[in-house]
Scaffold this active site. Sequence first.
Site: not given
Length: 322
Positions: A111, A249, A279
């Site tokens: 990520c 994020h 996500n």
Amino acid sequence: MNVKIKGTGSAVPKKCVTNDDLSMLMDTSDEWIRSRTGIESRHLAVEETTTSLATEAAKRALADAGITADELDLIIAATVTPDRFLPNLACEVQREIGAQHAVAFDINAACSGFLFGLGTAAMYLTNGVYQNALVIGAETLSKIMDWNDRSTCVLFGDGAGAAVVSAEQEKGGILSMVQGSDGARGMVLNCDNRPVNNPYIKNDTALAYVSMDGQAVYKFAVRTVPESIEAAVKKAGLTIEDIDLFVLHQANYRIIESVAKRLHQPMEKFPTNLQEFGNISAASVPILLDNVKNRGMIRTGSRIVLAGFGAGLTWGAMVLEW
Ligand code: UT7
């Protein structure tokens, strides 16, 4: 030389899957997912691949920057879900867009991947090695999810975001960057690759999927993200109050709220899109950056923090002046 983002683009799969859709497949509910994470839906690849999503995002970023693929010197793709071991995703995109003069390679920092990719591109650009780079974050995470594990599969989605970055004389651009890794704690979020298998050792292990200690990752994020943002802002010679937007994020709305609280900043400065997309690992930050730009939230001179965190463990924060 300064390094500026000249254009952004993003792409997500057509199929949008709501929490209610998932509750028909497994023992979960819209209420659980929404209250624990803020996620309402995610887009999952059916016809798309990591390459097709990355290519679409790349084409949009090039059009937005007003440059042709021919003018690219470098392509960096951040992904944990390339379509192939070989060739890498960046080379696949290079072929699709016809960026014949570019050097192309991938980065895996989960990520934080887009941040690490942007940081790597910036090194080439500031040092005068290259003029124009394309940095992509692209994932089809749905293929590495265990769809029988409700504690992970409901959290993630598929998509791609991209940015064209160029070396410029003009002031502004990337002002500072902070990166970190902690491999010692890496197993809290993992997905095994193929095991060793050759004529001397037989391994028939079944395919592995993402496994996560959610609470450990949560605790890591709420401590490390504000710390890395504060460090990057200080390095840029600014204060937290000087920052107009925090593009984080998109893992969990509660994590973002906690970061905002620790930094004593209003939630209005923290745009989100996890409600729609969930996500998307390396793609989350560039997709959100593209979204906020399209929403008209960025002006010349805006000061923006980009921050990512995730598997590795890895984390990164960057301060930009638009
Ligand atoms: O890119 C970085 C990626 N990761 C993250 O950022 C993850 C960070 N962590 C989190 O966001 C949270 O830890 C989660 C959202 C993953 C989980 O929230 P939690 O409040 O830590 O829940 P939990 O894991 O403690 O689970 C609580 C309960 C459990 O049931 P029992 O044991 O209390 O009966 C789970 O079995 O919730 C249950 N549960 C679910 N129930 C309905 C777990 N997943 C689900 C589900 N639907 N999808």
